[in-house]
Design an enzyme around this catalytic site. Sequence first.
Site, PDB file in Angstrom:
ATOM      1  N   GLY A 661       0.816  -1.199   0.000  1.00  0.00           N
ATOM      2  CA  GLY A 661       0.000   0.000   0.000  1.00  0.00           C
ATOM      3  C   GLY A 661       0.852   1.251   0.000  1.00  0.00           C
ATOM      4  O   GLY A 661       2.045   1.224   0.318  1.00  0.00           O
ATOM      5  N   CYS A 662       0.232   2.371  -0.349  1.00  0.00           N
ATOM      6  CA  CYS A 662       0.972   3.633  -0.475  1.00  0.00           C
ATOM      7  C   CYS A 662       1.456   4.145   0.883  1.00  0.00           C
ATOM      8  O   CYS A 662       2.647   4.397   1.078  1.00  0.00           O
ATOM      9  CB  CYS A 662       0.112   4.677  -1.172  1.00  0.00           C
ATOM     10  SG  CYS A 662      -1.553   4.856  -0.470  1.00  0.00           S
ATOM     11  N   TYR A 663       0.521   4.312   1.836  1.00  0.00           N
ATOM     12  CA  TYR A 663       0.924   4.714   3.193  1.00  0.00           C
ATOM     13  C   TYR A 663       1.942   3.714   3.770  1.00  0.00           C
ATOM     14  O   TYR A 663       2.923   4.095   4.398  1.00  0.00           O
ATOM     15  CB  TYR A 663      -0.293   4.736   4.121  1.00  0.00           C
ATOM     16  CG  TYR A 663      -1.157   5.957   4.085  1.00  0.00           C
ATOM     17  CD1 TYR A 663      -0.653   7.209   4.404  1.00  0.00           C
ATOM     18  CD2 TYR A 663      -2.519   5.861   3.779  1.00  0.00           C
ATOM     19  CE1 TYR A 663      -1.460   8.344   4.409  1.00  0.00           C
ATOM     20  CE2 TYR A 663      -3.340   6.977   3.782  1.00  0.00           C
ATOM     21  CZ  TYR A 663      -2.815   8.218   4.095  1.00  0.00           C
ATOM     22  OH  TYR A 663      -3.617   9.317   4.108  1.00  0.00           O
ATOM     23  N   ALA A 664       1.660   2.426   3.529  1.00  0.00           N
ATOM     24  CA  ALA A 664       2.499   1.382   4.115  1.00  0.00           C
ATOM     25  C   ALA A 664       3.927   1.430   3.586  1.00  0.00           C
ATOM     26  O   ALA A 664       4.881   1.188   4.325  1.00  0.00           O
ATOM     27  CB  ALA A 664       1.883   0.009   3.844  1.00  0.00           C
ATOM     28  N   THR A 665       4.070   1.729   2.293  1.00  0.00           N
ATOM     29  CA  THR A 665       5.416   1.830   1.717  1.00  0.00           C
ATOM     30  C   THR A 665       6.205   2.946   2.385  1.00  0.00           C
ATOM     31  O   THR A 665       7.334   2.748   2.851  1.00  0.00           O
ATOM     32  CB  THR A 665       5.331   2.081   0.202  1.00  0.00           C
ATOM     33  OG1 THR A 665       4.732   0.955  -0.432  1.00  0.00           O
ATOM     34  CG2 THR A 665       6.717   2.312  -0.386  1.00  0.00           C
TER      35      THR A 665
END
Length: 844
Positions: A661-665
């Site tokens: 995911g974007c936030y997770a990256t």
Amino acid sequence: MTVRRGGLRLMRSLLLAAECRGASCHVANRLHRTVGLNSILRASTRYNSTRSTVIQLLNNIGSKREVEQYLRYFTSVDSQQFAVIKVGGAIITQNLNELASSLAFLNHVGLFPIVLHGTGPQINEILEAEGVVPDYIDGIRITDSKTMSVVRRCFLEQNLKLVDALEKQGVRARPITGGVFTAEYLDREKYQLVGKITKVDKTPIEASIQAGALPILTSLAETSDGQILNVNADVAAGELARVIQPLKIVYLNEKGGLIHGETGEKISVINLDEEYDGLMKQPWVKYGTKLKIKEIRDLLMHLPRSSSVAIISTGDLQKELFTDSGAGTMIRRGYKLLTRDKLDQFESLDAFKKALVEDPFFAGNSVLVDSYVDSLKDVKFKVYADEPFEAVAVVKESVGDIPILDKFVSSKDGWQNNVADNVWSAVQSDRKRLQWVVPEDSERASWFFDRADGSFVKNGKFLFWYGVESADTITNMIKDFSNSVTQTASSRLQSPQPRLYSTLARPNIGHSFTNSRGTSRYYSSNTKNSRVALIGARGYTGQNLISLINKHPYLEIAHVSSRELTGKDVEGYTKSAVKYENLLVEDVARLEKEGGVDMWVMALPNGVCKPFVNGIADVGGSGAIVDLSADYRFDNSWTYGLPELNDRSVIANSKTVANPGCYATGAQLAIAPLLPYLSGQPTIFGVSGYSGAGTKPSPKNDINVLSDNLIPYALTDHIHETEVASQLGTNVSFIPHVGQWFQGITLTISIPLQKHLSSKDVRSIYEERYVGEPLIQVTQDIPVVKDIAGKHGVVIGGFGVHSSQSRVVVVATIDNLLKGAATQCLQNINLMLGYDELAGIALN
């Protein structure tokens, strides 16, 4: 023929200026204060450029030093002597807006390029529609009266089209379709209405510039009695440059340079004195290519030896003009290269010693230089240099069988004119393996990074190498290097083992190296085309991925599935005509069974793609899958695809990869280096642009709701909170928000520490961890979200340590549509299909 490379750096001062309204005027004033350019200040009253023009500047130019240097250079002569830019006809058709924007940028900083354009493709299109087959002799179009009527019409249409596009950018432009070139018949019987230019009249050009308008020229010429003649635009540009004597001569074409007819690779540098005769005998050098090279050579023979011609794409115009690294193909007269392996082979040692004095190690001390040169009598060495010693490399043999690049010195002109690249290519051609050391703070460190397969940093110095495949040999090199440098404060932090291996753009082929943390860069030599199918590409991520694939050297789109867009053309993809389809599970299974798809990309909402995945698995095909949803991020049978933190060789050997995911990256990359120092649970405050809420209408992507607003949502148990915790192996708190901008995420993360660390210590840990990762930038400054929009990487900075030294706040920014989704997906695709990990990803 060599390859030119070079990393770009952002100009923070210009970014700050761009924050304000009237950004271009602030940019002009900043440059005026720094550079002292009266012409820019005078031009500032007419600045009306948009923020996009300023961003284009920031995305394409290099360091502040380079920009200041080149602006001084360009404003040191009369306005008409800045640059002659020849524009290929195909560019006006395919990249008109980008061309107009690039030229507008130049004009907005007070520069007046002289633009001359062709119209070959448009002429051919009309002639073929009328049943006339275009005819050429030696690359020159045979122009009868019917063809001439089409030539003249096309020139006028394309000229006005470019002028109109510039006017829409707020730039005054003047069409000059005649009165500049006088000609006589080249060979009336052979070519008919084709001219040989006999005179160039600068008056219309000077009048246009004096009136504050960019001159836009065609290559039409006239005889003394008024007959219009057709002249090849490359030839006309050369004749114009002979008279104008510009500082820069630029040929814009759709390929961004000259392409080698056998390898298919872009030629970076051609040194005519050394390569011309052999190049013209190559079977693939024919027709227009042969004519272009010949005309450029004839032109350069009448200009100073330091002159060069650049053949580039429109998007690389600022990079070519304002950076040392340049872009595309550079053609120069150059000098023949020489090699010496004994001191008595030098005609005179004075030029050699004069070049070495420029090495910072000698600090201009000629006595030290004399001592160094004298020491070469007792060792086995080889010197590589151009004839005037603008660039010099000294390679010494090593006991460990890996030669050492002992010195690499280049003058300012050597860097700017790519003599350094030419000498480097000579070394690389002669030495299949090499090691060398460069100070970490060297302004050329990035240049050496781009030429290395691996690196190791310690005590402010980089050890670089290429061509070394044995892990044992690399270990021994690092050990010898480490023993030669003193222990530093950062090494006394007793942090985990340093990142022993990192690589950049030109790696060893077909293998990977793994460092102490299990991460590695993986490369392969695959150059075969692969077919990609996108299932669910209606959203923003799908559109960005289509754009990236369109620029990829080997990927082709086979199918794009979107129920809402079925039957419509796929916009942004120009390699072939592709329409949206509504592919059902049985369609996907059939296509997989037929073997027409190499890579499936699932760009579907969470909880939707499982039937498609099962359909592919059921037929036992060979297609690989990257899933952009969260469906398989917690499935241990799938590989989690975050290349900078996970073993790239595992991704490369996987058939099913879950894209993070974007936030997770962003959060994982920002926390991971400090995992050994954690004393508690990190808290992540994240804000995304509203593109993160997708295209389906909701309050989170409603501009009216978001205006002057910030919306928190999913205050606990957000799926990215679970994702980050499961991947890092530690609990985190995550509070997501959505802001009123379109794309880009900012993450402010509070990390409790069990060990007292200073801000400098923390930054050193991050720099050491991510050295050599081209998509991760570590900065002391606090990164700003608007700077990351449209960029492929992650910026990590801030490193604010609490006065108790028990807590640090780290800030990370990431584009949620690119590195947070599409760019990372392409990294995984490249690894899985055996391409260079960064293929199709333009570093910015």
